[in-house]
Design an enzyme around this catalytic site. Structure first.
Site, PDB file in Angstrom:
ATOM      1  N   TYR A 118      16.150  30.525   7.330  1.00  0.00           N
ATOM      2  CA  TYR A 118      15.071  31.393   7.856  1.00  0.00           C
ATOM      3  C   TYR A 118      15.027  31.463   9.256  1.00  0.00           C
ATOM      4  CZ  TYR A 118      12.603  30.564   3.309  1.00  0.00           C
ATOM      5  OH  TYR A 118      12.106  30.725   2.055  1.00  0.00           O
ATOM      6  N   LYS A 172       1.038  -1.202  -0.061  1.00  0.00           N
ATOM      7  CA  LYS A 172       0.004  -0.133  -0.132  1.00  0.00           C
ATOM      8  C   LYS A 172       0.814   1.275   0.029  1.00  0.00           C
ATOM      9  CE  LYS A 172      -0.689  -0.348   4.989  1.00  0.00           C
ATOM     10  NZ  LYS A 172      -1.261  -0.916   6.021  1.00  0.00           N
ATOM     11  N   ARG A 179     -11.023  -0.135  14.484  1.00  0.00           N
ATOM     12  CA  ARG A 179     -10.508   0.690  13.305  1.00  0.00           C
ATOM     13  C   ARG A 179     -11.510   0.374  12.185  1.00  0.00           C
ATOM     14  NH1 ARG A 179      -4.502   1.101  10.889  1.00  0.00           N
ATOM     15  NH2 ARG A 179      -5.033  -0.871  10.194  1.00  0.00           N
ATOM     16  N   MET A 222      11.603  24.346   2.239  1.00  0.00           N
ATOM     17  CA  MET A 222      11.123  23.378   1.428  1.00  0.00           C
ATOM     18  C   MET A 222      11.927  22.640   0.427  1.00  0.00           C
ATOM     19  SD  MET A 222       8.144  24.245  -1.263  1.00  0.00           S
ATOM     20  CE  MET A 222       7.012  25.304  -0.241  1.00  0.00           C
TER      21      MET A 222
HETATM   22  C1  LIG Z   1      -0.540  -1.803   7.077  1.00  0.00           C
HETATM   23  C2  LIG Z   1      -1.052  -3.118   7.238  1.00  0.00           C
HETATM   24  C3  LIG Z   1      -0.212  -4.223   7.388  1.00  0.00           C
HETATM   25  C4  LIG Z   1       1.128  -4.320   7.203  1.00  0.00           C
HETATM   26  O1  LIG Z   1       1.620  -4.026   8.547  1.00  0.00           O
HETATM   27  P1  LIG Z   1       3.103  -3.778   8.723  1.00  0.00           P
HETATM   28  O2  LIG Z   1       3.291  -3.407  10.254  1.00  0.00           O
HETATM   29  O3  LIG Z   1       3.749  -2.725   7.979  1.00  0.00           O
HETATM   30  O4  LIG Z   1       3.923  -5.064   8.645  1.00  0.00           O
HETATM   31  C5  LIG Z   1      -1.061  -5.637   7.549  1.00  0.00           C
HETATM   32  N1  LIG Z   1      -2.382  -5.438   7.562  1.00  0.00           N
HETATM   33  C6  LIG Z   1      -3.255  -4.327   7.645  1.00  0.00           C
HETATM   34  C7  LIG Z   1      -4.556  -4.437   7.882  1.00  0.00           C
HETATM   35  C8  LIG Z   1      -2.493  -3.109   7.454  1.00  0.00           C
HETATM   36  O5  LIG Z   1      -3.462  -2.055   7.485  1.00  0.00           O
END
Ligand SMILES: *Cc1c(COP(=O)(O)O)cnc(C)c1O
Length: 359
Positions: A256, A47, A142, A304
């Protein structure tokens, strides 16, 4: 691929090079895979564009060592992955079946992990017959179905067509935390009697006992070389070119707000990256870059696009300075940034030249 990265010389580059060691990612996946039994499938979470490092390249290299299931957060990310990687593999969508996703889910053969009875209804109505998984809430509160919602869904005949039932641990990075055992127990209770393959562990869960592994594990951060997988091989190197160097006198300021003042004559290098590149502003005066074995502290506020660094300890003007490499890890920089490796990685942004190969 390996050639590209090893040949890429930071002295010849106008913008910073983020080197991603795909061999290290493959080895991290293999190490995590070995931690669970051969019957447990090890997936890969890619992701947020592979935690900022490039989902397409990472999925491709992992496919080559045997990964056959990938997880993304959003259907759109899954669609991009399906288009860039050919082969026989599954793509799971953690956010489930959102309104407007139906088209992407079918045309790109994505498997939504349904989170609510609403999502289940949508899926049945719009994509009856298309595979899906179920995401359970075991205490993190969640995403996922509560027990009553799960029962309601299971009362439908098509619920048996679920290809995965999963949940997520809130505290897996703390092995002694009571939440781990509690969520494991809830997961067992909720999935009791189901024959659907089960998944509970991300990186942290893999590092707990076998009892957390079930049919499939979902590592993300460990693949990318970060904690809690302390044995991981580091994955990223970041060399940032120096644009200009100058000597400043005692009492002169840098940057800055003219906040930082030289207490002695200093040599300062200005490098080509800033907070727009994920080097957080709060790291000004708190972190260092490196030139070979020498530490060079950041001085003044981070801009930046630019950072000013005290290079007085060097006996040359360096062509570049290193943020991540042998001297400093992603987790090492997370400490002064008051954050975690995950946030550092996913903040790195789009301006770096990404070079894939062996570091
Ligand atoms: C992001 C996520 C993972 C991966 O988690 P890591 O701690 O990066 O290994 C697995 N399952 C879900 C539901 C996640 O949101």
């Amino acid at each position: 691929m390996m050639r590209e990265a090893t040949m890429r010389d930071p002295r010849q580059e106008a913008s910073a090079i983020l080197k991603v060691d795909l061999t290290a990612i493959q080895q991290n996946w293999q190490s995590l895979d070995r931690l669970s039994s051969p019957d447990t499938e090890t997936a890969a979470v890619v992701k947020a564009d592979g935690y900022g490092l490039g989902a397409a390249e990472i999925a491709r290299c992992l496919y080559r060592v045997g990964t056959r299931s990938f997880f993304v957060a959003q259907a759109r990310e899954g669609a991009v992955l399906r288009d860039t990687l050919s082969g026989d593999f599954r793509i799971f969508v953690l956010n489930g079946h959102m309104r407007g996703d139906t088209e992407l889910i079918t045309t790109h053969q994505l498997i939504p992990l349904l989170n609510s009875t609403d999502q289940f209804a949508r899926h049945r109505q719009e994509l009856s017959g298309h595979p899906f998984g179920l995401q359970l809430n075991t205490g993190m509160n969640r995403l996922g179905l509560d027990p009553e919602e799960l029962s309601e869904i299971l009362s439908h005949e098509d619920a048996n067509r679920a290809v995965l039932v999963m949940s997520h641990l809130a505290c897996a990075d703390e092995p002694g935390h009571a939440m781990n055992a509690y969520q494991l127990k809830r997961f067992h209770e909720m999935t009791h009697g189901l024959t659907i393959p089960r998944s509970l562990a991300a990186t942290g869960g893999i590092l707990l006992e076998d009892a957390y592994h079930f049919s499939l594990t979902r590592p993300g951060i460990g693949l990318y070389g970060c904690l809690p997988f302390s044995e991981a091989r580091p994955v990223v190197t970041l060399d940032i070119p120096v644009i200009q160097t100058r000597t400043i006198a005692t009492g002169e300021s840098v940057g800055y707000g003219a906040q930082w003042k030289a207490s002695r004559p200093c040599r300062v290098a200005t490098i080509s990256a800033g907070y727009a590149d994920g080097i957080f502003r709060r790291l000004g005066d708190r972190a260092s870059l490196w030139y070979e074995q020498q530490e060079c502290p950041i001085v003044g506020r981070i801009s930046m696009d630019l950072i000013t660094v005290d290079i007085s300890s060097l006996n040359c003007d360096p062509p570049y300075l290193q943020l991540f490499g042998e001297q400093q890890s992603v987790d090492g920089l997370a400490v002064p940034a008051d954050t975690i490796g995950y946030e550092i990685l996913t903040s790195l942004g789009g301006r770096y030249n990404r070079a894939y190969g062996t570091a």
